[in-house]
Design a protein around this motif. Sequence first.
Motif, short mmCIF file in Angstrom:
data_model
loop_
_atom_site.label_atom_id
_atom_site.label_comp_id
_atom_site.label_asym_id
_atom_site.label_seq_id
_atom_site.Cartn_x
_atom_site.Cartn_y
_atom_site.Cartn_z
N MET A 157 0.91 -1.19 -0.06
CA MET A 157 -0.02 -0.15 0.05
C MET A 157 0.89 1.23 -0.03
O MET A 157 1.68 1.38 0.91
CB MET A 157 -0.87 -0.15 1.27
N ARG A 158 0.68 2.12 -1.00
CA ARG A 158 1.54 3.08 -1.19
C ARG A 158 0.84 4.38 -1.27
O ARG A 158 -0.51 4.43 -2.09
CB ARG A 158 2.58 3.23 -2.32
N VAL A 159 0.93 5.65 -0.61
CA VAL A 159 0.17 6.89 -0.68
C VAL A 159 1.09 7.86 -1.03
O VAL A 159 2.06 8.30 -0.48
CB VAL A 159 -0.58 7.16 0.75
N GLN A 160 0.66 8.47 -2.00
CA GLN A 160 1.59 9.62 -2.47
C GLN A 160 0.81 11.06 -2.61
O GLN A 160 -0.05 11.26 -3.10
CB GLN A 160 2.16 9.33 -4.06
N ILE A 161 1.37 12.05 -1.76
CA ILE A 161 0.99 13.27 -1.85
C ILE A 161 1.27 14.13 -2.85
O ILE A 161 2.36 14.42 -3.36
CB ILE A 161 1.47 14.13 -0.47
N ASP A 214 -2.37 3.41 -4.43
CA ASP A 214 -2.44 2.38 -5.39
C ASP A 214 -3.34 1.14 -5.07
O ASP A 214 -3.37 0.10 -5.55
CB ASP A 214 -0.86 1.68 -5.85
N ALA A 215 -4.22 1.45 -4.07
CA ALA A 215 -5.03 0.15 -3.39
C ALA A 215 -6.42 0.59 -3.78
O ALA A 215 -6.87 1.83 -3.88
CB ALA A 215 -4.69 0.05 -2.18
N THR A 216 -7.18 -0.32 -3.97
CA THR A 216 -8.81 -0.11 -4.02
C THR A 216 -9.37 -0.28 -2.81
O THR A 216 -8.88 -0.74 -1.63
CB THR A 216 -9.16 -1.27 -4.89
N LEU A 217 -10.58 0.26 -2.41
CA LEU A 217 -11.03 0.35 -1.34
C LEU A 217 -11.59 -1.11 -0.59
O LEU A 217 -11.25 -1.29 0.48
CB LEU A 217 -12.34 1.26 -1.55
N SER A 238 -9.77 -3.60 -1.26
CA SER A 238 -8.49 -4.36 -1.03
C SER A 238 -8.21 -4.10 0.56
O SER A 238 -7.09 -4.75 1.30
CB SER A 238 -7.43 -4.11 -1.97
N VAL A 239 -8.53 -2.86 0.95
CA VAL A 239 -8.13 -2.57 2.32
C VAL A 239 -9.46 -2.75 3.32
O VAL A 239 -9.43 -2.03 4.47
CB VAL A 239 -7.36 -1.34 2.47
N VAL A 295 -22.68 -2.13 1.15
CA VAL A 295 -21.87 -2.50 0.31
C VAL A 295 -21.21 -3.88 0.43
O VAL A 295 -20.72 -4.57 -0.36
CB VAL A 295 -20.96 -1.44 -0.60
N ARG A 296 -20.74 -4.08 1.84
CA ARG A 296 -19.82 -5.19 2.25
C ARG A 296 -21.05 -6.29 2.97
O ARG A 296 -21.86 -6.05 3.40
CB ARG A 296 -19.15 -4.70 3.16
N GLU A 297 -20.90 -7.47 2.24
CA GLU A 297 -21.66 -8.51 2.69
C GLU A 297 -21.13 -9.10 3.96
O GLU A 297 -19.85 -9.09 4.35
CB GLU A 297 -21.63 -9.70 1.66
N GLY A 298 -22.29 -9.45 4.65
CA GLY A 298 -22.08 -10.02 5.78
C GLY A 298 -21.59 -9.17 7.12
O GLY A 298 -21.34 -9.72 8.31
N LYS A 299 -21.77 -7.91 7.04
CA LYS A 299 -21.35 -6.83 7.94
C LYS A 299 -22.64 -5.83 8.03
O LYS A 299 -22.41 -4.79 8.76
CB LYS A 299 -20.22 -6.25 7.38
N LYS A 300 -23.77 -6.31 7.71
CA LYS A 300 -24.98 -5.67 8.24
C LYS A 300 -25.68 -5.70 9.62
O LYS A 300 -26.40 -5.05 9.92
CB LYS A 300 -26.21 -6.06 7.14
#
Length: 426
Positions: A1-5, A105-108, A110-111, A389-394
């Motif tokens: 996971m990389r974050v670039q300002i 560089d990550a999707t929501l 994936s984290v 939007v996430r299954e199993g967390k309702k």
Amino acid sequence: MRVQIKETTLIVPSTPPFKDDHVLSLSHLDNDPNLRVSFRYVRAYHNTNLSAPSSNPRHVISAALSTALVHYYPLAATLRRRPDHRFELFCSNGQGVPLIFASSDATLDSVSYLDDPAADFVEQFGFTLGAAINHALCDGMGATQFFNAVAELARGATRVSVEPVWDRAGLLGPRDPPRIGAPVLHECLSLDRGFSPYGQAKMVGPVARECFHVRDECLERFKSELLEQSGLSFTTFEALGAFIWRAKIKALKLPSNEKVTFAYSINVRKLVNPPLPAGHWGNGCVAMYVKLSAKDLTEKPIWTVAEQIKKSKSNTTDEYVRSFIDFQELHYEEGITAGKEVSGFTDWRHLRHSTVDFGWGGPVTVLPLSRNLLGSVEPCFFLPPSSSVREGKKDGFRVLVNLRESAMPAFREEMEKFSCHEFGLP
């Protein structure tokens, strides 16, 4: 996971909100020493079509923020100390708020939709909308009012629906003469000029953060068993707060005679007489406390702990609020403190985070980043459930716990017992 300002931009009001430099006074609630912290949190938004220039969050939110600052220009002001050590705001045209643009560089997905608060990138602002606001300016409800104003402007509104009201010193100032008509304040607060509640972090050592999912079925069963034992009906905050507080203190293995404190804040906007105006966006909550010995907390029936939390709410009256303000007036420079081993609790489930919609739907998750709250360096947050939007967390909701690394394994065991209906009841 990389974050670039990518860039940091100063966002200023779209039109000058005033002509001359001036100073704004804060209320005594704003100047509560326990609120000398910045609260930071991040909202994650889910959308698949943000590539068009007309729907680029960077441009849309920047423009809406600039317009909103015309109404909320104190957020761009300079916070400074007065000779009496209280804060005030110096306002000058040209002031703005920094807005940081970053990419990841990550999707929501994936984290895990930011359900893992220990992820390193969270502290790097991330690819979502993060915020850092000094608590002296507003509380959670005030901040949400501001961000809702930004959001409605982003959706195309030409004016904010709730016009902000300042007059903080007038609305929440001390009485003349100040007086303490709520004895509970003397029972829970003490004076120690040399004590810094957030300076405890060095003595506490490394603090771990972990999210726990609380299922509805477990919670309702626990509350039912408390009802059977005590004949009392408890709210989720009272019942679960008692369980978590006890579990934390058990995990810490404190001396039996150590005094420990359960601290929480309660909204008094409609409780004070007269009620605060709808546009008031400053701190509109006061701190409430329950103080017990570690022995009483861990050995007495847990329903008695929940009962103490319930009873503390009955102290919340207009007189308590006015006395709290007057206590600050009389003793501010003497160092007001709730002491050591304070467990701060706050309930974010009803702060209307989901309404902050910039045009692409509300956030799928909201995550606090702050570790200092209500005089505690190990706070606990009751959080809204993750987005559907996430299954199993309702089912149920999340609890974010900050606790010394050395005690987290034992605390985790207590939460696992809760999930297995092992509530530790006699």
